[in-house]
Scaffold this motif. Structure first.
Motif, PDB file in Angstrom:
ATOM      1  N   ASP A  70       0.807  -1.222   0.000  1.00  0.00           N
ATOM      2  CA  ASP A  70       0.000   0.000   0.000  1.00  0.00           C
ATOM      3  C   ASP A  70       0.840   1.272   0.000  1.00  0.00           C
ATOM      4  OD1 ASP A  70      -2.348  -1.489   0.047  1.00  0.00           O
ATOM      5  OD2 ASP A  70      -2.370  -1.588   2.235  1.00  0.00           O
ATOM      6  N   ALA A  71       2.126   1.157  -0.267  1.00  0.00           N
ATOM      7  CA  ALA A  71       2.982   2.344  -0.297  1.00  0.00           C
ATOM      8  C   ALA A  71       2.466   3.355  -1.329  1.00  0.00           C
ATOM      9  CB  ALA A  71       4.416   1.947  -0.621  1.00  0.00           C
ATOM     10  N   PHE A  72       2.534   4.639  -0.983  1.00  0.00           N
ATOM     11  CA  PHE A  72       2.065   5.673  -1.897  1.00  0.00           C
ATOM     12  C   PHE A  72       2.865   5.640  -3.195  1.00  0.00           C
ATOM     13  CE2 PHE A  72       2.343  10.022  -3.580  1.00  0.00           C
ATOM     14  CZ  PHE A  72       1.000  10.273  -3.819  1.00  0.00           C
ATOM     15  N   GLU A  73       4.186   5.545  -3.068  1.00  0.00           N
ATOM     16  CA  GLU A  73       5.028   5.463  -4.257  1.00  0.00           C
ATOM     17  C   GLU A  73       5.124   4.008  -4.716  1.00  0.00           C
ATOM     18  OE1 GLU A  73       8.593   8.132  -4.608  1.00  0.00           O
ATOM     19  OE2 GLU A  73       8.401   8.120  -2.418  1.00  0.00           O
ATOM     20  N   GLU A  74       4.766   3.779  -5.952  1.00  0.00           N
ATOM     21  CA  GLU A  74       4.755   2.411  -6.469  1.00  0.00           C
ATOM     22  C   GLU A  74       6.122   1.745  -6.346  1.00  0.00           C
ATOM     23  OE1 GLU A  74       3.660  -0.034 -10.594  1.00  0.00           O
ATOM     24  OE2 GLU A  74       3.285   2.134 -10.439  1.00  0.00           O
ATOM     25  N   LYS A  75       7.185   2.526  -6.491  1.00  0.00           N
ATOM     26  CA  LYS A  75       8.528   1.952  -6.448  1.00  0.00           C
ATOM     27  C   LYS A  75       8.884   1.401  -5.073  1.00  0.00           C
ATOM     28  CE  LYS A  75      11.135   6.198  -5.415  1.00  0.00           C
ATOM     29  NZ  LYS A  75      12.237   7.078  -5.876  1.00  0.00           N
ATOM     30  N   HIS A  76       8.132   1.788  -4.045  1.00  0.00           N
ATOM     31  CA  HIS A  76       8.412   1.320  -2.695  1.00  0.00           C
ATOM     32  C   HIS A  76       7.483   0.191  -2.247  1.00  0.00           C
ATOM     33  CE1 HIS A  76      10.759   5.183  -1.456  1.00  0.00           C
ATOM     34  NE2 HIS A  76      11.491   4.322  -2.145  1.00  0.00           N
ATOM     35  N   ARG A  77       6.786  -0.425  -3.198  1.00  0.00           N
ATOM     36  CA  ARG A  77       5.884  -1.525  -2.824  1.00  0.00           C
ATOM     37  C   ARG A  77       6.617  -2.851  -2.648  1.00  0.00           C
ATOM     38  NH1 ARG A  77       0.836   0.656  -6.585  1.00  0.00           N
ATOM     39  NH2 ARG A  77       0.572   2.548  -5.301  1.00  0.00           N
ATOM     40  N   GLU A  78       7.776  -2.946  -3.267  1.00  0.00           N
ATOM     41  CA  GLU A  78       8.695  -4.047  -2.948  1.00  0.00           C
ATOM     42  C   GLU A  78      10.109  -3.547  -3.225  1.00  0.00           C
ATOM     43  OE1 GLU A  78       7.192  -7.430  -5.142  1.00  0.00           O
ATOM     44  OE2 GLU A  78       8.195  -6.781  -6.972  1.00  0.00           O
ATOM     45  N   VAL A  79      10.952  -3.674  -2.202  1.00  0.00           N
ATOM     46  CA  VAL A  79      12.270  -3.046  -2.256  1.00  0.00           C
ATOM     47  C   VAL A  79      13.311  -4.006  -1.697  1.00  0.00           C
ATOM     48  CG1 VAL A  79      13.657  -1.047  -1.575  1.00  0.00           C
ATOM     49  CG2 VAL A  79      11.177  -0.804  -1.828  1.00  0.00           C
ATOM     50  N   LEU A  80      14.450  -4.057  -2.394  1.00  0.00           N
ATOM     51  CA  LEU A  80      15.611  -4.793  -1.901  1.00  0.00           C
ATOM     52  C   LEU A  80      16.693  -3.806  -1.485  1.00  0.00           C
ATOM     53  CD1 LEU A  80      16.261  -7.771  -4.376  1.00  0.00           C
ATOM     54  CD2 LEU A  80      15.871  -7.939  -1.905  1.00  0.00           C
ATOM     55  N   PHE A  81      17.313  -4.096  -0.357  1.00  0.00           N
ATOM     56  CA  PHE A  81      18.491  -3.355   0.084  1.00  0.00           C
ATOM     57  C   PHE A  81      19.658  -4.347   0.117  1.00  0.00           C
ATOM     58  CE2 PHE A  81      14.873  -1.136   1.805  1.00  0.00           C
ATOM     59  CZ  PHE A  81      15.180   0.205   1.613  1.00  0.00           C
TER      60      PHE A  81
END
Length: 430
Positions: A70-81
């Motif tokens: 549900d992140a506002f920014e689509e790019k942060h809906r799945e993130v790898l670090f």
């Protein structure tokens, strides 16, 4: 990695299944395992945490996966670090994942270096109301070491005490217990490597060899087939050693007339196989050894008919208790008085068969799965009956790996590995 790259669509599917179980306005965090020190500058070989691997395919230390549908920014809906790589690291430690390579492996488009984690994660946490944390809740787990995940959770709760914390493990227990076809193919590949190892030692074993020499033959065959090695610590138990269920010293000489119980299997791409076989050191079973062997094999075949959709772990084992009792009566190891006077909490058959017959198997040898759930298509179980007779100086266990089908009998992933006593004798004496 030694193994061939896995199609990233598997990990994309796995993430979709997990996200579908999350409550709104939630994010979930998964950490890689530590590299564990031995002493001085020595470390144990790295083994990835199976949950982050299941969801991303990333097989590298110091990695973090965040899912926030549900992140506002689509790019942060799945993130790898990921740990930042550079030329110096590449020279001294070897290739690490670049951002581009991480996408190829995982299908995750947004990849940051680990140094960016605090700022970006804080931004995500401001939006989120709930956080799924990933504790080890496996029913066999008994962990004293504080893991990287444990340390992360402790700091997370200190830094963000007002958030609601939820458990990712119950979701993963059910998701991971039902395998995708790609996963079954990987387990089958591990089983096929195990078959090569077992066939190799059938031509190697003879009176006078040492248990550790047999272990070395398995290791050779597994490694030459792109496995990292053993899926678990191998058991090569000759003679009375077989009556120690977790015998792992593997340091005794194999004697003429003895049996050897093997519980040895290969991993492939972090997926396990799990095999048990029992063979005669000299290539021939004695009449009594053969009598017990055939009884254990009948138990295994009976268990196979019960590994069906709709059954459950508790009913399955209750029914098998009756079968073990009947076979042990036939072998003269129990008598009717033993059965009539048995303790219901520890039935008479437990004197000679004291462990469970089956467990879930997959990314972990004792894999995720909730024991009260019914068996459903895609679950993978071992089937491993055994009789252990210290007074006669031997124990016998036979084990294959099975996939539950929607209807009918399970699929045996080890059907090509020699099992019948006659076939084993024939191969050993060829």
């Amino acid at each position: 990695m030694k193994y061939h790259q896995i199609d990233r669509n598997l990990f994309i599917k796995n993430r979709k299944k997990f996200v579908a179980q999350m409550v709104p306005q939630s994010l979930a965090v998964f950490n890689s395992n530590d590299i564990y020190p031995v002493s001085a500058d020595s470390t144990l070989p790295f083994a990835q945490h199976r949950d982050i691997f299941y969801l991303s395919g990333v097989d590298q230390e110091e990695s973090i996966l965040v899912l926030f549908p549900d992140a506002f920014e689509e790019k942060h809906r799945e993130v790898l670090f990921l740990r930042e790589t550079n030329e110096h690291i590449a020279i001294w430690e070897g290739e690490k994942l670049t951002k581009e390579r991480a996408f190829e492996v995982s299908g995750i488009k947004t990849v940051y270096w680990l140094s960016d984690f605090p700022a970006i994660f804080r931004k995500m946490m401001v939006e989120a109301e709930n956080v799924y944390i990933n504790n080890n809740e496996h029913y066999r787990a008994s962990v004293e070491t504080e893991t990287r995940e444990d340390r992360f959770i402790k700091k997370l709760k200190q830094d963000y005490p007002a958030h609601q914390y939820l458990r990712s493990n119950p979701i993963l227990q059910r998701l991971r217990s039902v395998k995708e076809q790609e996963e079954i193919a990987l387990i089958q590949h591990a089983c096929d490597i195990t078959e090569k190892g077992f066939r190799r030692i059938l031509g190697f074993v003879k009176p006078g060899v040492w248990e550790y020499e047999i272990e070395a033959e398995f290791a050779h065959e597994f490694l030459r087939n792109r496995s990292k090695g053993f899926a678990y610590t191998p058991i090569i138990a000759s003679g009375n050693n077989a009556n120690v269920l977790h015998y792992i010293e593997n340091n005794q000489q194999c004697k003429d007339g003895d049996l050897i119980l093997f519980d040895v299997a290969a991993e492939y791409a972090n997926y396990s196989s799990d095999l048990s076989r029992t063979i005669p050191v000299n290539g021939r079973f004695t009449p009594r050894q053969r009598e017990v062997y055939d009884a254990v094999l009948r138990c295994k075949k009976a268990a196979e008919t019960l590994l069906v959709a709709g059954n459950n772990w508790y009913d399955y084992h209750k029914e098998l208790g009756k079968i073990y009792t009947s076979e042990l009566l036939g072998l003269g190891l129990l008598d009717k008085a033993d059965v009539q006077n048995e303790n219901p909490d520890w039935p008479a058959y437990k004197k000679y068969m004291m462990h469970g017959t089956s467990h879930h198997m997959g990314l972990d040898t004792h894999d995720y799965g909730i024991l009260t759930d019914d068996f459903v298509e895609g679950m993978v179980f071992t089937n491993e009956p055994g009789f252990y007779i210290p007074e006669e100086g031997f124990g016998i266990r036979l084990e294959d790996d099975y996939v539950i089908q929607s209807q009918g009998l399970p699929l045996n992933l080890m059907k090509n590995i020699p099992l019948e006593a006659d076939e084993i004798e024939e191969l050993m004496n060829r």
